[in-house]
Design an enzyme around this catalytic site. Structure first.
Site, mmCIF file in Angstrom:
data_model
loop_
_atom_site.group_PDB
_atom_site.id
_atom_site.type_symbol
_atom_site.label_atom_id
_atom_site.label_comp_id
_atom_site.label_asym_id
_atom_site.label_seq_id
_atom_site.Cartn_x
_atom_site.Cartn_y
_atom_site.Cartn_z
ATOM 1 N N ASP A 148 8.723 19.363 34.696
ATOM 2 C CA ASP A 148 7.746 19.528 35.558
ATOM 3 C C ASP A 148 6.902 18.316 34.945
ATOM 4 O O ASP A 148 6.858 18.061 33.935
ATOM 5 C CB ASP A 148 7.125 21.034 35.268
ATOM 6 C CG ASP A 148 7.987 22.133 35.581
ATOM 7 O OD1 ASP A 148 8.533 21.910 36.545
ATOM 8 O OD2 ASP A 148 7.750 23.251 35.116
ATOM 9 N N ARG A 149 5.822 18.212 35.955
ATOM 10 C CA ARG A 149 4.787 17.068 35.607
ATOM 11 C C ARG A 149 4.313 17.283 34.345
ATOM 12 O O ARG A 149 3.843 16.246 33.683
ATOM 13 C CB ARG A 149 3.906 17.076 36.868
ATOM 14 C CG ARG A 149 2.799 15.913 36.783
ATOM 15 C CD ARG A 149 1.802 16.054 37.647
ATOM 16 N NE ARG A 149 1.148 14.800 37.786
ATOM 17 C CZ ARG A 149 0.608 14.439 38.797
ATOM 18 N NH1 ARG A 149 0.888 14.512 39.996
ATOM 19 N NH2 ARG A 149 -0.275 13.195 38.781
#
Length: 303
Positions: free
Chosen positions: A144-145
């Site tokens: 995830d970012r």
């Protein structure tokens, strides 16, 4: 061209550089192509671009750098892109098949509708295509970012498919460090559910067997205070947002994760870090293990 090979024998855990002495005038790339005749032209150019070649102790990446008799050439074994510049990532290992990176929190793995340029994938693609415009990288798995840590890319579609199709057999260990809200009293535990995605793209758990993708998360407590608990988390399955959903399920959302129930964020980022990735190399079957240091703020917040 006559070259004297002065390659050192390597010792355990220490990759000694290959050492050569130039005997005749030559340009650097032709010299390397002749010296490393067992490698492809593309592979030799990669070694130059990554900054692995030293001439008289200095990194040289220029293909037509002029060599003179007596010059000392050393080639570092540890394949790391020293000459490349990245934002939010660094390469920790590269060979002809894979690239392993450390990604910082805030950098997307691949593009999204809002961000199409500054991603790990885009930067690595630009990097490999500087060596050869036909080169590509392929996404094997994602972070995830706002999750930091270790992740891997393939350098061919064949390797990508082998990794993805045999992921459970190839991956030996995938461990995360999670800073979660509240005090988890149990020293260790396992969370099992079936994950589904809502129309708003949020993952959620179902307790009904086969109602979604089966997900299993194991955790061990590292330390805690009255507000937060630091966990070592091992994935038995790798589903989208799996750790984030499972921590919300047990009432201890990951710090900074508003999407999955977090109310506070003392570390100004998501409290999730991909610490360990261990796997069998897709071509050589060698066991490879990469670890990334846990952010200091995780430990400080849970003391």
């Amino acid at each position: 061209m006559i070259v004297k090979n002065r390659q050192n024998k390597s010792t355990k855990n220490v990759a000694k550089p290959e050492l050569y002495i130039v005997e005749e005038e030559a340009e650097l790339l032709p010299f390397l192509l002749d010296t490393l005749s067992n490698r492809s032209r593309n592979s030799v150019k990669s070694i130059l671009t990554r900054g692995q070649v030293y001439v008289n102790g200095e990194v040289i990446t220029k293909h037509n750098f002029q060599l003179e008799p007596g010059y000392k050439i050393s080639i570092e074994k540890n394949i790391v892109a020293k000459a490349a510049s990245f934002t939010g990532l660094k390469i920790v290992h590269e060979d002809d098949d894979i690239i392993v990176i450390e990604k910082e929190s805030g950098l997307l793995s691949i593009s999204s509708p809002k961000e199409k340029s500054l991603t790990a994938y885009k930067q690595l693609m630009t990097y490999v295509q500087k060596i050869n415009p036909k080169n590509r990288v392929f996404v094997v798995h994602r972070l995830d970012r706002d999750t930091s840590g270790v992740m891997m890319f393939a350098k061919s579609e064949k390797v990508k498919l082998k990794l993805q199709n045999s992921w459970k057999d190839i991956v030996e260990e995938r461990a995360y460090i999670a800073l979660v809200e509240g005090v988890i009293k149990k020293q260790e535990g396992t969370i099992t559910s079936w994950l589904k995605e809502s129309k708003t793209l949020k993952m959620y758990s179902s307790s009904n067997p086969n109602d979604g993708q089966h997900a299993v998360t194991h955790y061990q407590k590292i330390q805690s205070n009255t507000n937060f608990t630091l966990l070592n988390v091992h994935l038995e399955t790798g589903r989208k947002n799996q750790i984030r959903v499972h921590m919300e399920d047990i009432g201890h959302p990951i710090v900074g994760d508003k999407k999955y129930g977090s109310k506070v964020n003392p570390i100004s980022r998501l409290g999730l870090h991909a610490k360990t990735l261990a796997f069998k190399h897709p071509t050589t079957d060698e066991i490879m293990r990469f670890e990334s240091n846990t952010p200091k703020s995780f430990f400080d917040s849970s003391k």
